[in-house]
Design a protein around this motif. Structure first.
Motif, PDB file in Angstrom:
ATOM      1  N   ARG A  16     -63.502 -81.269 -41.499  1.00 38.82           N
ATOM      2  CA  ARG A  16     -63.265 -81.943 -42.456  1.00 38.82           C
ATOM      3  C   ARG A  16     -63.773 -81.084 -42.933  1.00 38.82           C
ATOM      4  NH1 ARG A  16     -64.396 -87.829 -40.293  1.00 38.82           N
ATOM      5  NH2 ARG A  16     -62.057 -87.893 -38.519  1.00 38.82           N
ATOM      6  N   PHE A  70     -53.208 -87.017 -49.095  1.00 39.85           N
ATOM      7  CA  PHE A  70     -53.441 -87.601 -47.751  1.00 39.85           C
ATOM      8  C   PHE A  70     -54.758 -87.500 -46.683  1.00 39.85           C
ATOM      9  CE2 PHE A  70     -52.990 -86.859 -43.006  1.00 39.85           C
ATOM     10  CZ  PHE A  70     -52.489 -88.081 -43.063  1.00 39.85           C
ATOM     11  N   PRO A  71     -55.649 -86.228 -47.256  1.00 36.66           N
ATOM     12  CA  PRO A  71     -56.675 -86.150 -46.870  1.00 36.66           C
ATOM     13  C   PRO A  71     -57.601 -86.871 -47.284  1.00 36.66           C
ATOM     14  CG  PRO A  71     -55.718 -83.493 -47.713  1.00 36.66           C
ATOM     15  CD  PRO A  71     -54.557 -84.576 -48.002  1.00 36.66           C
ATOM     16  N   ASP A 101     -57.372 -89.677 -48.543  1.00 35.63           N
ATOM     17  CA  ASP A 101     -56.804 -90.671 -48.728  1.00 35.63           C
ATOM     18  C   ASP A 101     -57.935 -91.369 -47.599  1.00 35.63           C
ATOM     19  OD1 ASP A 101     -55.862 -91.342 -50.894  1.00 35.63           O
ATOM     20  OD2 ASP A 101     -52.997 -91.382 -49.994  1.00 35.63           O
ATOM     21  N   MET A 102     -57.728 -90.430 -46.566  1.00 35.82           N
ATOM     22  CA  MET A 102     -58.217 -90.414 -44.672  1.00 35.82           C
ATOM     23  C   MET A 102     -58.944 -90.648 -44.562  1.00 35.82           C
ATOM     24  SD  MET A 102     -55.947 -91.238 -42.509  1.00 35.82           S
ATOM     25  CE  MET A 102     -55.366 -91.118 -41.136  1.00 35.82           C
ATOM     26  N   PHE A 103     -59.906 -89.266 -45.319  1.00 27.75           N
ATOM     27  CA  PHE A 103     -60.856 -88.881 -45.208  1.00 27.75           C
ATOM     28  C   PHE A 103     -62.674 -89.756 -47.206  1.00 27.75           C
ATOM     29  CE2 PHE A 103     -59.121 -85.981 -42.349  1.00 27.75           C
ATOM     30  CZ  PHE A 103     -59.748 -86.894 -41.352  1.00 27.75           C
ATOM     31  N   SER A 104     -61.804 -89.456 -47.879  1.00 33.09           N
ATOM     32  CA  SER A 104     -63.040 -89.633 -48.908  1.00 33.09           C
ATOM     33  C   SER A 104     -63.183 -91.187 -48.967  1.00 33.09           C
ATOM     34  CB  SER A 104     -61.972 -88.919 -49.854  1.00 33.09           C
ATOM     35  OG  SER A 104     -62.921 -89.692 -51.142  1.00 33.09           O
ATOM     36  N   THR A 105     -64.695 -91.721 -49.484  1.00 31.23           N
ATOM     37  CA  THR A 105     -64.278 -92.653 -50.103  1.00 31.23           C
ATOM     38  C   THR A 105     -64.404 -93.123 -51.603  1.00 31.23           C
ATOM     39  OG1 THR A 105     -67.161 -91.888 -49.779  1.00 31.23           O
ATOM     40  CG2 THR A 105     -66.493 -92.877 -47.794  1.00 31.23           C
ATOM     41  N   ARG A 163     -59.450 -90.098 -55.752  1.00 30.51           N
ATOM     42  CA  ARG A 163     -58.785 -89.602 -55.268  1.00 30.51           C
ATOM     43  C   ARG A 163     -57.184 -88.832 -55.956  1.00 30.51           C
ATOM     44  NH1 ARG A 163     -59.014 -94.169 -51.827  1.00 30.51           N
ATOM     45  NH2 ARG A 163     -57.032 -94.424 -51.183  1.00 30.51           N
ATOM     46  N   ARG A 207     -58.270 -94.927 -40.257  1.00 36.38           N
ATOM     47  CA  ARG A 207     -58.657 -95.602 -41.195  1.00 36.38           C
ATOM     48  C   ARG A 207     -57.113 -96.680 -41.214  1.00 36.38           C
ATOM     49  NH1 ARG A 207     -60.698 -93.989 -46.663  1.00 36.38           N
ATOM     50  NH2 ARG A 207     -62.524 -94.042 -46.106  1.00 36.38           N
ATOM     51  N   MET A 266     -54.444 -96.667 -43.802  1.00 39.24           N
ATOM     52  CA  MET A 266     -53.220 -95.718 -43.097  1.00 39.24           C
ATOM     53  C   MET A 266     -52.303 -96.311 -42.727  1.00 39.24           C
ATOM     54  SD  MET A 266     -53.814 -93.032 -45.973  1.00 39.24           S
ATOM     55  CE  MET A 266     -53.377 -91.774 -45.107  1.00 39.24           C
ATOM     56  N   MET A 312     -56.825 -80.885 -40.183  1.00 34.50           N
ATOM     57  CA  MET A 312     -57.226 -81.730 -40.682  1.00 34.50           C
ATOM     58  C   MET A 312     -58.341 -82.891 -40.219  1.00 34.50           C
ATOM     59  SD  MET A 312     -54.752 -83.124 -43.935  1.00 34.50           S
ATOM     60  CE  MET A 312     -53.442 -82.447 -43.935  1.00 34.50           C
TER      61      MET A 312
END
Lengths: 256, 248
Positions: A78, A101-102, A104-108, A114, B26, B29, B126
């Motif tokens: 990451r 995308f990254p 949405d996947m990992f950020s709070t 975002r 997630r 997602m 990623m």
């Protein structure tokens, strides 16, 4: 900084990398160069963990990738952004969704934050206005820039670029090179670029590693590359008669 | 040699399923992807399911009436046999064989193309569990939508049989209705649904395995797509025998 320590990689009986020792510096564009089949892509794949080294260590600011658990490796990834040779944008998503995308996947962060970050990254690579387009509607250079935007969306500490100029015209290649170099200096990240584009070597190669037949054959900067007395390096970089003559002229000018 | 290759592939398949059935990073997602897959794999298949079932239902009814039924049999036999064939085999096993062709090749070629264009590598870099992100929604979507497709198939098959009664005068509507209602066993419907759940899992997981593990270029993607359809179909046929024996 990324440190490579006594790295070996073989596939079955075929030795591809032998005894690679090097450092990729923070805040610099580090280049891996070499002929096709020399092992530079395998080296990059080992660096990002897509291939397991047969022997040796890869240290990310002291953290050994080869000794990491799956979970630790996932967390390290990451901190990594990567630009692939084929751009590797997700076909089914718009440019904005690709960059988001990254996040949405990992950020709070909230959706608004975002989205703002993704739009900022697209603006940074001069792709403002292309956010609703799909990858197949973009030119090769625009796809590369969108992929750079996605790679930097999570503010990575390490950026890897696999042949970023492949398939691009010289002018677009310069734009991509400048973008990579500027992003490296702005964010003080460790960037590793795998290339055989000589304009990149001269233009942005602050730390160049030359791989020949799986061995480290030379290391230095773009200033040193002109005067290096390594025959294999010179045969590779100054392959044509024109470039050989150009090199001699430059050296003569420097001496004069 | 073939046994070793088979065991190796089976082991890889199990490992891939192990990676796929992990908690999504997630959940939001996952739900978004699940919805997309329900639309792509399920809703987009409704048309072909209805079309094929309608015609097959009509053809079964005609065949039964013209070639099987005799003066010694009751007049409702054609309707009865049409219902039983649709419920017990066609709407579950044969429909899933057809879906293995449509959905299986779609899944294998999509994942195969993502593999050769490095999109799966991009996910891995990623830090995303690409198997879980890409494969789990496909399996859950197909398994959850397949009962709907089976129900639509049965209904369309019976509608096809009524078409032969109303538009072709093959059988009278009252005889057909009598046959369709004769000794109806509800379990037969559930048997078809249960079998289809297993078949849906086979289609989605086997096709995903072939697509996800592609190495090479467009030719390999094409081969993976063919292998996915062939392997899914063979596995559906084999498992159909066991499931039918177990559930009957």
């Amino acid at each position: 900084m990324i440190t490579v320590d006594k790295l070996y990689k073989s596939f079955d009986d075929r030795q591809v990398l032998s005894d690679i020792n090097t450092e990729f510096h923070n805040g610099k564009t580090n280049l891996i160069i070499g002929q096709s089949g020399s092992g530079k892509t395998v080296l990059m794949n080992c660096l990002v963990g897509l291939h397991e080294p047969s022997q040796g260590h890869i240290l990310y600011d002291g953290r050994d990738l080869t000794a990491m658990s799956k979970r630790e490796r996932t967390l390290l990834r990451r901190e990594i952004g990567m630009l692939f040779q084929s751009s590797a944008l997700f076909d089914s998503m718009t440019v904005l969704d690709n960059v988001m995308f990254p996040l949405d996947m990992f950020s709070t962060k909230s959706y608004k934050e975002r989205r703002e970050r993704a739009l900022h990254c697209l603006d940074r690579v001069n792709l403002g206005g292309a956010e609703s387009k799909y990858p197949n509607e973009l030119s090769g250079g625009m796809q590369k820039r969108a992929a750079i935007a996605r790679a930097i969306a999570m503010e990575p500490r390490y950026l890897f670029c696999d042949e970023p100029n492949s398939g691009l015209d010289p002018k677009t290649s310069l734009v991509i090179d400048k973008l990579i170099s500027d992003i490296t200096h702005e964010n003080n990240i460790t960037t590793v670029v795998n290339t055989h584009d000589m304009n990149s070597v001269i233009g942005i190669g602050e730390n160049i590693l030359f791989i020949d037949k799986g061995h480290k054959a030379w290391q230095g900067s773009n200033k040193e590359v002109l005067t290096a007395d390594n025959k294999r390096l010179n045969d590779f970089i100054f392959a044509s008669d024109f470039s050989k003559q150009l090199r001699q002229d430059i050296i003569a000018n420097m001496a004069g | 040699m073939y046994i070793i290759k088979f065991l190796q592939s089976f082991g890889e398949y199990l490992l891939l399923m192990g990676r796929s059935f992990q908690k999504p990073e997630r959940f939001k997602m996952f739900l978004r992807k699940y919805y997309q897959e329900v639309m792509a794999l399920g809703v987009n298949s409704i048309g072909i399911v209805l079309l094929i079932s309608l015609f097959i239902g009509a053809v079964i009814c005609i065949q039964m009436k013209l070639n099987i039924q005799s003066a010694w049999m009751p007049t409702w036999v054609s309707g009865y046999t049409t219902r039983e064939i649709m419920l017990l085999e066609f709407s579950s096993a044969i429909m899933c064989l057809i879906l293995a062709g449509k959905v299986g090749s779609n899944i294998a070629s999509e994942l195969g193309t993502m593999r050769v264009t490095q999109q799966i590598d991009a996910l891995e870099i990623m830090g995303v569990n690409s198997a879980s992100y890409l494969i789990l929604p496909k399996i859950t979507a197909l398994v959850s939508i397949i009962p709907v497709l089976v129900t639509f198939s049965v209904a369309a098959g019976i509608a096809g049989a009524y078409c032969t009664a109303y538009f072709a005068d093959i059988i009278t509507p009252s005889d057909l209705t009598l046959g369709l209602q004769h000794q109806f066993t509800q379990w037969f419907f559930w048997m078809g649904v249960i079998k289809s759940l297993f078949f849906a899992f086979i289609i989605a997981s086997v096709s995903s395995y072939y697509g996800y593990t592609v190495r090479g270029g467009s030719i390999e993607v094409g081969k993976a797509s063919t292998n996915a359809v062939v392997s899914s179909s063979v596995l559906i046929l084999f498992s159909d025998i066991f499931l039918t024996k177990m559930l009957s």
